[in-house]
Design a protein around this motif. Structure first.
Motif: not given
Length: 617
Positions: A407-428
């Motif tokens: 029922s809650f939106a991710l915090s901007p910090c949580g969203l940043k961690l999530n997108t950061g993980a995706v971008k790291f893996i795709m870059k790798a």
């Protein structure tokens, strides 16, 4: 014919029910008009609809009550909406609703007009006309004769916190003495309570002005000092003399108290001017949503020539009882002391007005460029704040929840961690030339938001298992980068490759955020490369990443109907025995247990992406 008669009979019963409700309500209102007017404490008043309607209660009400409640909601929404399309629709809805009210004989004016009562302690005033005060208009409203008016000094106590340097106290222009002398002159006999920091108490002032009490503040912050002063107050009301340098008759405290007792509000503020002559109303509306708070100068509504404000920048009057119950936070003005108090007021569903004809003289404008708002932002779980002066203040991600919750939106910090993980893996994947693509919810987020879903639980990336050496290189890159992962290279080194449709999930954790790294024998991107065509890429949080050949077609076939409407992760929304491939309903967010919390998803429409990008006023 029988069916027609039955329908007519049902309609007749409905109207009889509505009529009985209206008769009951009318009788009650008539009874209230015959009763003597009593002072109603602010907390017991009901100036507006609750911020969050209890739908279970509404369901039990009659049709007439439901229609009246709906009409109030639409009317309030129409007052506060600022988007042109929404405004147009609401005006049309309100016009239709007015016809419905007329059909039901519900008084539109009585339903929509804000209530007010006669002031208990201040005589009323009457407007004498536009020629009465010509040419300087020092006059216009005249106070009527009444037998219940009380001297303002018996109603209001002035409290003030001074934070002074030693040289201010030794100079001839003692700011404390000027403040006290002007208060005594403008408001005869008014009690003044002062907490003084950084300097000794001037005992001569206490002897000269017997109604003044000055105490040395040994407290660590302004909020604590003000709360201590409030507990010494004997009058029913308090003037918080925030920033006031001196008083004149322009402060018009009688006017402020009259409206505090007449309107269903908990605070009344005044306009102000600085020594350079610049005059300000200081009325702001606030938008508090999804870890962000934004102040907007202006007003949506007025009554009795006063403006309804979520935040008042200047001095204000409130009741002593309210201030004792709803205390100031234990921090200073530069940490958001007054923003905190008003936001608490707003969250409780209370209201404040500002009457611009009451004016105060403030000292030089406070430079808020060094204000950190640290305590305030941490208390209200804010990552970003646009202050009343228009400055943008942000804080780091310390002490902020980064995990997904139902029922809650991710915090901007949580969203940043999530997108950061995706971008790291795709870059790798690009670095070792391993073909990878977004899939599942991560692909859905990229399609709809160009980023992770604002309520994402994890991330989903698939990789081609057709190249043994590249999979080993990927594992080594993970190891060098400190990424936790389940070994997967063996999948890429099998003698007999799996057939189409095979998949195997491997958990990968980047910076504490876990997701699925899934092996597939065939990927669209790989087939395109074999054909000499560049893989299709979508923009994901500023980085172009691989997707299926036709992103919209792929996602429509994967999730089915109405994919651009929203639903939370299947773990939260698809039922007890659900799985990743379960069908689940879109265009709905799960309701929050505590309605109205700033990061509740049910505050958003479950369709469209703009409200998640832009903090609309």
């Amino acid at each position: 014919m029988t069916l027609l008669m039955e329908n007519k009979r049902r309609i007749c019963f409905i109207f009889l029910g509505v009529a009985s409700v209206l008769i009951t309500v009318s009788s009650y209102m008539a009874y209230m008009e015959l009763k003597p007017v009593l002072f109603i404490p602010p907390r017991q008043r009901a100036s507006k609809l609750p911020d969050h309607i209890n739908m279970k209660d509404i369901a039990r009400q009659s049709t007439g009550v439901k229609v009246a409640t709906l009409a109030k909601i639409i009317n309030n929404a129409n007052k506060h909406v600022r988007g042109s399309k929404t405004s147009g629709y609401l005006k049309d809805a309100l016009s239709v609703m007015k016809h419905v009210l007329k059909d039901l004989n519900i008084d539109e004016k009585g339903l929509f007009e804000r209530p007010s009562v006669k002031s208990e302690n201040v005589c009323p005033e009457s407007y004498m006309g536009g020629a009465f005060g010509f040419p300087l208009y020092y006059k216009g409203f005249e106070v009527d004769q009444c037998n219940y008016g009380s001297p303002i000094a018996s109603l209001v106590t002035v409290i003030k916190y001074f934070d002074l340097k030693q040289d201010n106290l030794e100079s001839k222009n003692d700011p404390v003495e000027r403040f006290v002398a002007s208060a005594s002159k403008a408001i005869n006999g008014v009690k003044v309570l002062i907490a003084l920091n950084n300097g000794p108490v001037n005992n001569g002032l206490k002897k000269k002005y017997t109604h003044v009490n000055i105490m040395q503040s040994s407290y660590t912050n302004e909020g604590f000092a003000l709360n201590s002063l409030v507990h010494q107050v004997k009058t029913p009301y308090v003037l918080i003399a925030k920033g006031v340098e001196f008083f004149t008759n322009d402060s018009r405290l009688e006017r402020m108290v009259r409206e505090l007792e007449s309107l269903y509000v908990v605070a009344v503020g005044g306009a102000f001017r600085y020594p350079n002559g610049h005059w300000h109303k200081g009325c702001f509306q606030s938008v508090y949503r999804n870890y962000t708070l934004k102040y907007i100068s202006g007003y949506d509504e007025s009554f009795h020539e006063c403006l309804f404000c979520d935040y008042i920048q200047g001095p204000f009057v409130t009741s002593t009882s309210y201030l004792k119950t709803n205390v100031f936070g234990d921090f200073n003005e530069n940490d958001g002391l007054y923003e905190d108090w008003y936001l608490g007021m707003y969250q409780r569903g209370d209201e404040a007005v500002l009457c611009p004809d009451s004016m105060f003289h403030l000292k030089d404008k406070v430079d808020d460029s060094l204000f950190l708002y640290k305590e305030f932002m941490q208390r209200w779980d804010l990552l970003k704040m646009i202050t009343p002066s228009g400055r943008t203040v942000t804080r780091g991600c310390e002490h902020q929840d980064t995990q997904s919750r139902k029922s809650f939106a991710l915090s901007p910090c949580g969203l940043k961690l999530n997108t950061g993980a995706v971008k790291f893996i795709m870059k790798a994947c690009e670095e070792v030339d391993l073909i990878c693509e977004l899939q599942e919810g991560t692909a859905m987020g990229a399609l709809k938001f160009g980023s992770s879903l604002p309520w994402e639980l994890d991330y989903d990336i698939r990789f081609s298992l057709t190249n043994c050496s590249k999979c080993h290189q990927m594992e080594k890159l993970y190891e060098r980068s400190g990424v936790k992962f389940e070994p997967f290279a063996y999948e890429c080194c099998m003698e007999e490759p799996p057939k189409l449709g095979y998949r195997n999930n491997f958990k990968v954790t980047v910076n504490g955020y876990k997701g699925d790294f899934t092996a597939h024998p065939v990927l669209d991107s790989e087939e395109l490369v074999k054909a000499g065509i560049q893989p299709t890429k979508v923009l994901f949080d500023g980085q172009w990443v691989n997707f299926g050949r036709n992103p919209g077609h792929y996602m429509r076939n994967r999730y089915g109907k109405e994919i651009f409407r929203h639903a939370e992760h299947w773990i939260y929304s698809a039922g007890k025995n659900a799985h990743g491939k379960s069908n689940y309903t879109t265009n709905i967010f799960q309701p929050c247990k505590t309605p109205g919390v700033h990061n509740c998803l049910d505050r958003y429409n479950a369709d469209g992406n703009l409200p998640f990008f832009i903090l609309l006023p």
